[in-house]
Design an enzyme around this catalytic site. Structure first.
Site, PDB file in Angstrom:
ATOM      1  N   ASP A  19       0.659  -1.239  -0.059  1.00 16.04           N
ATOM      2  CA  ASP A  19       0.025   0.085   0.105  1.00 16.04           C
ATOM      3  C   ASP A  19       0.856   1.270   0.051  1.00 16.04           C
ATOM      4  OD1 ASP A  19      -1.921  -1.912   0.123  1.00 16.04           O
ATOM      5  OD2 ASP A  19      -2.848  -1.322   2.058  1.00 16.04           O
ATOM      6  N   LYS A 105      -6.806  -4.792  -3.128  1.00 21.58           N
ATOM      7  CA  LYS A 105      -7.799  -5.154  -2.186  1.00 21.58           C
ATOM      8  C   LYS A 105      -8.697  -4.181  -1.453  1.00 21.58           C
ATOM      9  CE  LYS A 105      -4.341  -4.031   1.251  1.00 21.58           C
ATOM     10  NZ  LYS A 105      -5.023  -3.066   1.775  1.00 21.58           N
ATOM     11  N   CYS A 149      -2.067  -2.874   7.620  1.00 22.59           N
ATOM     12  CA  CYS A 149      -2.053  -3.862   6.622  1.00 22.59           C
ATOM     13  C   CYS A 149      -0.810  -4.539   6.592  1.00 22.59           C
ATOM     14  CB  CYS A 149      -2.070  -3.198   5.012  1.00 22.59           C
ATOM     15  SG  CYS A 149      -3.663  -2.588   4.874  1.00 22.59           S
TER      16      CYS A 149
HETATM   17  C1  VGL Z   1      -4.942   0.619   5.759  1.00 24.32           C
HETATM   18  C2  VGL Z   1      -6.176   1.911   7.040  1.00 24.32           C
HETATM   19  C3  VGL Z   1      -7.151   1.802   6.232  1.00 24.32           C
HETATM   20  C4  VGL Z   1      -3.449   0.059   5.242  1.00 24.32           C
HETATM   21  C5  VGL Z   1      -5.778   0.550   4.614  1.00 24.32           C
HETATM   22  O1  VGL Z   1      -3.164  -0.023   4.239  1.00 24.32           O
HETATM   23  O2  VGL Z   1      -2.814  -0.245   6.591  1.00 24.32           O
HETATM   24  N1  VGL Z   1      -4.860   1.549   6.914  1.00 24.32           N
HETATM   25  N2  VGL Z   1      -6.973   1.248   4.905  1.00 24.32           N
END
Ligand code: VGL
Ligand code: ZN
Length: 209
Positions: A19, A105, A149
């Site tokens: 991410d 995702k 994540c």
């Molecule tokens: C994530 C918060 C909300 C992440 C994703 O990638 O860790 N954190 N959505």
């Protein structure tokens, strides 16, 4: 600069970049403090793995505009990483190899999906099945966010029987509560995960599994 022979091919290793998207970096809608400072280190890992012929995976948070993940629909987070928006793009300085395997995702409007493991790709294969099919045994994780994540991906990978190393010089956390990231690393460690950094690669990673 790290040299090619430092990751043994028999390690069946793969890099998972989690991410590294604009919305999670300073200026983005769910910015993780210092997130952009790990980009150069991640690029070094990417180079190291791809020069060694090892696969590089990159996950991306990829939400529909309406999802129970967002606070306006009952969830925990401000709007972020909406499919196709600029905030969902990878950080502009991130250098992913041409043959990077991108795993999206968070598409399901009823789920948070912090981990990519249950997500299926266009061929209907889950990420887990793809890793197994590719012969991956050892996953090295870097990216965002340590306490969401990265943590969930690491724990799912361990649960599925992979060896897991978190690259501690290439992760950053949200730390909604102070210490969340540290506790996430401890939880990964308790579950059997290892910690590594560029320095440990220079010394040569452990080559047993
Ligand atoms: C994530 C918060 C909300 C992440 C994703 O990638 O860790 N954190 N959505
Ligand atoms: Zn999200």
């Amino acid at each position: 600069m790290v040299s090619k022979k430092e990751i043994p091919a028999h390690d069946h290793a793969a890099l998972l970049v989690v991410d590294m998207q604009i919305d999670f970096c300073p200026g983005g809608s769910l910015a993780v403090t210092g997130a952009d400072s790990i980009v150069p280190t991640i690029n070094k890992y990417v180079e190291l793995f791809s020069r060694s012929g090892l696969p590089v995976y990159a996950t991306r948070d990829w939400h529909p505009a309406e999802t129970t993940h967002f606070s306006q629909f009952g969830g925990q987070w401000p709007l972020h990483c909406v499919q196709g928006s600029r905030g969902a793009d990878f950080h502009p300085n991130l250098r992913l190899p041409r043959d990077v395997i991108i795993v999206s995702k968070g598409n399901n409007p009823q789920r948070d999906d912090y981990s990519p493991f249950q997500v299926s790709d266009a061929d209907g294969m889950t990420f887990l099945e793809r890793l197994r099919k590719t012969g991956v045994i050892h996953l090295y994780l870097c990216g965002l966010a340590t306490d969401y994540c990265v943590k969930c991906s690491a724990l799912d990978a361990l649960q599925a029987g992979f060896r897991v190393t978190v690259l501690t010089d290439a992760v950053k956390g949200v730390d909604l509560t102070q210490g969340d990231s540290q506790r996430a690393l401890e939880a990964i460690n308790r579950a059997g995960g290892e910690m590594g950094d560029l320095e440990s690669f220079r010394k040569g990673p452990a080559d047993t599994h």
